[in-house]
Design an enzyme around this catalytic site. Structure first.
Site, PDB file in Angstrom:
ATOM      1  N   HIS A   1      -2.943  10.388  -0.503  1.00 21.73           N
ATOM      2  CA  HIS A   1      -3.052   9.025  -1.006  1.00 21.73           C
ATOM      3  C   HIS A   1      -3.122   9.010  -2.530  1.00 21.73           C
ATOM      4  CE1 HIS A   1      -3.728   5.237   0.989  1.00 21.73           C
ATOM      5  NE2 HIS A   1      -4.506   4.853   0.004  1.00 21.73           N
TER       6      HIS A   1
ATOM      7  N   LYS B   1      -7.072  -1.064  11.700  1.00 21.39           N
ATOM      8  CA  LYS B   1      -6.453  -1.477  10.427  1.00 21.39           C
ATOM      9  C   LYS B   1      -5.287  -0.529  10.117  1.00 21.39           C
ATOM     10  CE  LYS B   1      -6.001  -1.836   5.767  1.00 21.39           C
ATOM     11  NZ  LYS B   1      -5.260  -0.960   4.872  1.00 21.39           N
TER      12      LYS B   1
ATOM     13  N   GLU C   1       0.835  -1.209   0.000  1.00 23.23           N
ATOM     14  CA  GLU C   1       0.000   0.000   0.000  1.00 23.23           C
ATOM     15  C   GLU C   1       0.866   1.253   0.000  1.00 23.23           C
ATOM     16  OE1 GLU C   1      -3.249  -0.150   2.833  1.00 23.23           O
ATOM     17  OE2 GLU C   1      -3.363   2.036   2.900  1.00 23.23           O
TER      18      GLU C   1
ATOM     19  N   ASP D   1       5.179 -14.269  11.918  1.00 25.86           N
ATOM     20  CA  ASP D   1       3.873 -14.869  11.653  1.00 25.86           C
ATOM     21  C   ASP D   1       2.828 -13.764  11.838  1.00 25.86           C
ATOM     22  OD1 ASP D   1       1.456 -16.163  11.739  1.00 25.86           O
ATOM     23  OD2 ASP D   1       2.183 -17.862  12.904  1.00 25.86           O
TER      24      ASP D   1
HETATM   25  C1  MEV Z   1      -5.977   2.734   5.204  1.00 27.14           C
HETATM   26  O1  MEV Z   1      -5.121   1.673   4.846  1.00 27.14           O
HETATM   27  C2  MEV Z   1      -5.991   2.920   6.702  1.00 27.14           C
HETATM   28  C3  MEV Z   1      -6.993   3.960   7.224  1.00 27.14           C
HETATM   29  O2  MEV Z   1      -8.306   3.638   6.763  1.00 27.14           O
HETATM   30  C4  MEV Z   1      -6.926   3.928   8.720  1.00 27.14           C
HETATM   31  C5  MEV Z   1      -7.961   4.801   9.409  1.00 27.14           C
HETATM   32  O3  MEV Z   1      -9.046   5.031   8.838  1.00 27.14           O
HETATM   33  O4  MEV Z   1      -7.662   5.220  10.546  1.00 27.14           O
HETATM   34  C6  MEV Z   1      -6.681   5.320   6.676  1.00 27.14           C
END
Ligand code: MEV
Length: 418
Positions: free
Chosen positions: A373, A259, A82, A275
């Site tokens: 992004h 995430k 990413e 792992d």
């Molecule tokens: C994207 O890979 C991760 C985000 O969605 C995390 C978040 O929303 O805090 C930008």
């Protein structure tokens, strides 16, 4: 306050970046050769690692800069597909440096091993198992001379009763200090070794003998202060705290928030052959420890109005065993990272998780995530649209200016520029 050793690292060519890392991490010519072998692994090495191999598959390996953790500077390898993640971690680390960087601490490397006993009178079996604790521990520890010599290994036996649809079961648990290994193998070996003794003691029948990935006794925790001016001012700090409270109170947001944390954690873990499924599984279970899934980080203001981030997360990682010696590039990444123990590694990975979360919620709470992004994403889109190397810059700039990033638009721009 950039790490002066890697100033403008992102502007350097690949050769210059490797040269910088080589001199800072003391890499040998062989290490550099491994870094230059795309993917860092031969077919033969891959063929020994897993089954039915037909090839290898590479991901980008980048270096996060500016990190200072417990007063030590680190260059942090990250493997991730990413875009923005490595830049975001480096940016967060740069801001955190002003107030001393990340302060982290890690538990000992404890794993819980479980032996499932069925067809047993649980009430009378428990005291028999507990009474024989020393015998069980001795037998378990006979399976690892290395851990025993380090005064690590199996430390405690506990028992629990669980009621299930297929009957009441006794679960015997071994608490094992696995030292610098991730420890799954040694734990499973110890559980299998003690199972016959447990059967003998209890008169029951053992079925599963396996570690628990719910790594509640192997946590890493820490904090960093992000100066309010560098964060973007009071309003952005306040918005970040609102963003945190959203995650703290809504599982739908918390999963996305976490995430972002995992973007950092898993990218570092990938680079050193950990792992990652174990880390993910443990983290999400831990995020639900109070019965409701919530944020793995917390955010608040200090008296000066600076932003303070904290993280606590399980970190079942090791610097020996697994594929560490099997995959050549992992050895090089470990050298670059320069960690001397599993606990130090856990601290580094936890710090990157916090840094990543900071950058994500800062972007979300200010200009939004898409601006930064999109430029990087636009590059991938241009490549997928078949834009030749010398035209990528032109096509990317036009798409981002127009705020119209798509394969169709990339193709149109390319056509009109011919
Ligand atoms: C994207 O890979 C991760 C985000 O969605 C995390 C978040 O929303 O805090 C930008």
């Amino acid at each position: 306050m950039t790490d002066h050793r890697t100033t403008r690292f992102h502007e350097k060519s690949r050769e210059e970046r490797i040269e910088t890392i080589r001199s800072l991490a003391g890499l040998s010519d062989d290490d550099v050769e491994i870094l230059k072998t795309e993917g860092g692994i031969s077919f033969d090495e891959a063929n020994h690692m897993v089954e039915n191999v037909i090839g290898t598959f590479s991901f980008p390996l980048g270096i996060a800069t500016n990190f200072t953790i417990n007063g030590k500077d680190y260059l942090i390898p990250m493997v991730i597909e990413e875009s923005s993640v490595i830049a975001a971690a480096s940016k967060a680390a740069k801001i955190a440096r002003k107030h001393g960087g990340f302060t982290m601490e890690s538990d000992e490397s404890y794993i819980i091993g479980q032996v499932q006993v069925v067809d047993v009178n649980v009430k009378s079996a428990i005291p028999k198992v507990l009474k024989a604790s020393q015998k069980i521990l001795k037998l378990a520890n006979s399976k690892s001379k290395t851990l025993s010599e380090m005064n690590k290994g199996a430390k405690k036996v506990t028992c629990k009763k669980i009621k299930t649809k297929s009957g009441t079961m006794l679960i015997v648990e071994l608490l094992i200090d696995v030292g610098d290994a991730m420890g799954a193998n040694v734990t499973n070996t110890m559980c299998e070794a003690v199972a016959p003794l447990i059967e003998e003691l209890t008169g029951g029948r053992t079925i599963l003998k396996i570690l628990s990935n719910h790594s509640t006794k192997r946590l890493v925790r820490g904090r960093a202060v992000f100066d309010k001016e560098d964060v973007g001012g009071k309003e952005v700090v306040d918005n970040i705290i609102h963003a945190y409270n959203f995650a703290a109170n809504d599982p739908y947001r918390a999963v996305t928030h976490n995430k972002g944390v995992m973007n950092g954690i898993i990218a570092v873990a990938n680079s050193i052959g950990q792992d990652t499924r174990a880390i993910e599984a443990a983290s999400h279970a831990f995020a639900s420890k109070n019965g409701k899934y919530t944020s793995l980080t917390t955010w608040k203001k200090d008296k000066q109005g600076n932003l303070v981030g904290e993280i606590e997360v399980p970190m079942p990682v090791g610097i020996v065993g697994g594929i560490i010696k099997v995959h050549p590039i992992i050895g090089v990444c470990l050298k670059i990272l320069g960690v001397k123990s599993a606990k130090e590694l856990a601290c580094v990975i936890g710090a990157v998780g916090l840094a990543q979360n900071f950058s994500a919620i800062r972007a979300l709470a200010s200009e939004g995530i898409q601006k930064g992004h999109m430029r990087l994403h636009a590059k991938n889109i241009a490549i997928s649209a078949g834009v030749p190397k010398h035209k990528i810059h032109e096509v990317v700039s036009k798409m981002t200016q127009e705020n119209n990033v798509s394969v169709t638009r990339a193709k149109e721009i390319l056509k009109s520029s011919d």
